[in-house]
Design an enzyme around this catalytic site. Structure first.
Site, PDB file in Angstrom:
ATOM      1  N   GLN A  90       0.824  -1.214   0.000  1.00  0.00           N
ATOM      2  CA  GLN A  90       0.000   0.000   0.000  1.00  0.00           C
ATOM      3  C   GLN A  90       0.855   1.260   0.000  1.00  0.00           C
ATOM      4  O   GLN A  90       0.982   1.935  -1.009  1.00  0.00           O
ATOM      5  CB  GLN A  90      -0.961  -0.027   1.197  1.00  0.00           C
ATOM      6  CG  GLN A  90      -1.972  -1.146   1.105  1.00  0.00           C
ATOM      7  CD  GLN A  90      -2.958  -1.150   2.260  1.00  0.00           C
ATOM      8  OE1 GLN A  90      -3.950  -1.863   2.234  1.00  0.00           O
ATOM      9  NE2 GLN A  90      -2.696  -0.376   3.290  1.00  0.00           N
ATOM     10  N   ASP A  91       1.436   1.590   1.146  1.00  0.00           N
ATOM     11  CA  ASP A  91       2.292   2.770   1.234  1.00  0.00           C
ATOM     12  C   ASP A  91       3.400   2.491   2.243  1.00  0.00           C
ATOM     13  O   ASP A  91       3.364   1.485   2.949  1.00  0.00           O
ATOM     14  CB  ASP A  91       1.484   4.026   1.587  1.00  0.00           C
ATOM     15  CG  ASP A  91       0.915   3.996   2.996  1.00  0.00           C
ATOM     16  OD1 ASP A  91       0.708   2.883   3.537  1.00  0.00           O
ATOM     17  OD2 ASP A  91       0.650   5.070   3.565  1.00  0.00           O
ATOM     18  N   PRO A  92       4.415   3.346   2.333  1.00  0.00           N
ATOM     19  CA  PRO A  92       5.543   3.079   3.233  1.00  0.00           C
ATOM     20  C   PRO A  92       5.121   3.018   4.705  1.00  0.00           C
ATOM     21  O   PRO A  92       4.100   3.595   5.101  1.00  0.00           O
ATOM     22  CB  PRO A  92       6.476   4.272   2.987  1.00  0.00           C
ATOM     23  CG  PRO A  92       6.107   4.790   1.638  1.00  0.00           C
ATOM     24  CD  PRO A  92       4.626   4.563   1.526  1.00  0.00           C
TER      25      PRO A  92
END
Length: 254
Positions: A90-92
């Site tokens: 998804q994201d960091p």
């Protein structure tokens, strides 16, 4: 709506902009091999420039992860022609443990809960797998595993805070081009965000594996991560198509 209004008022939308590969590399810090492979359109480039302006604006007043030099580290650890497996995140990590690779952490950091779940599934299915004390997955990248987030930056402490700024123009292009230009890849789509990409992948050419996100918060899902068998299925598919399977054991030399 406030973000969209700011973009309309402050960011140029000049679709006549032309950029060479070298200029794209200097601007976006993406490996030139990947830029050639992606063949970004003028519209893609303009949208990415807008994203970078928004990220830079946030960096001037907030802490943004990962550091600029690591945002696209995924593009330097394996070339497009080497890719065999794509794992979509998804994201960091919003606590700074990440380094531009989905689910992976910098060496010296303990594995987050999602990665512990991944290790548990590996221990369940891969013979002699032993979960490491760290969370670096670079050894997978060296074998052709692309660890790709759909969103490449995040505000410290605020998960998915950059979901709406436009990073998907890049992540969608990566998935689409891999599907179009390559053969017999394995796409692992974990969670609702990753599964939205299924329409970009040609299921006649590639293996698509879907299940819940490895986060402990998805426990009880109809398609749980534990028990998905994705790592075994990926290797069987690769072997059927005369490709070397992935050694999922985490080495200590990277």
């Amino acid at each position: 709506m406030a973000l969209l209004q700011w973009m309309l008022e402050n960011i140029s939308d000049d679709n006549s902009i032309k950029m060479s590969l070298e200029e794209q590399h200097e601007t976006f810090q993406i490996n030139v091999k990947w830029l050639k492979f992606l063949n970004l359109s003028d519209s893609d480039i303009v949208q990415l420039q807008n994203v970078y302006k928004l990220v830079q604006r946030d960096r001037e007043r907030l802490i943004i992860y990962p550091d600029p030099q690591n945002v696209h580290s995924w593009s330097y650890l394996c070339s497009p022609e080497e890719i065999k497996v794509i794992i979509v995140g998804q994201d960091p990590y919003p606590d700074g443990r990440g380094h531009g690779l989905a689910f992976s952490t910098v060496r010296g950091c303990s594995p987050p809960n999602s990665l512990k779940t991944i290790f548990a599934e590996l221990e369940r299915t891969i013979e002699n797998f032993k979960a490491p004390a760290h969370g670096s997955l670079k050894s997978w990248c060296a074998q052709g595993v692309l660890l790709l987030n759909t969103v490449f930056t995040v505000i410290r402490g605020v998960p998915m805070s950059h979901e709406a700024i436009g990073w998907q123009v890049l992540s969608n292009r990566i998935i689409n081009q891999l599907s179009e230009k390559m053969q017999n890849l394995v796409f692992m789509l974990w969670g609702s965000q990753a599964r939205k990409l299924v329409s970009l992948i040609d299921s006649k050419k590639h293996l698509i594996l879907e299940c819940a996100h490895p986060s402990p918060r998805t426990k009880g899902s109809k398609t749980p991560f534990i028990g998905c068998g994705h790592f075994l299925k990926a290797n069987k598919y690769l072997q059927i198509h005369n490709k070397c399977p992935i050694d999922w054991n985490i080495t200590n030399d990277l």
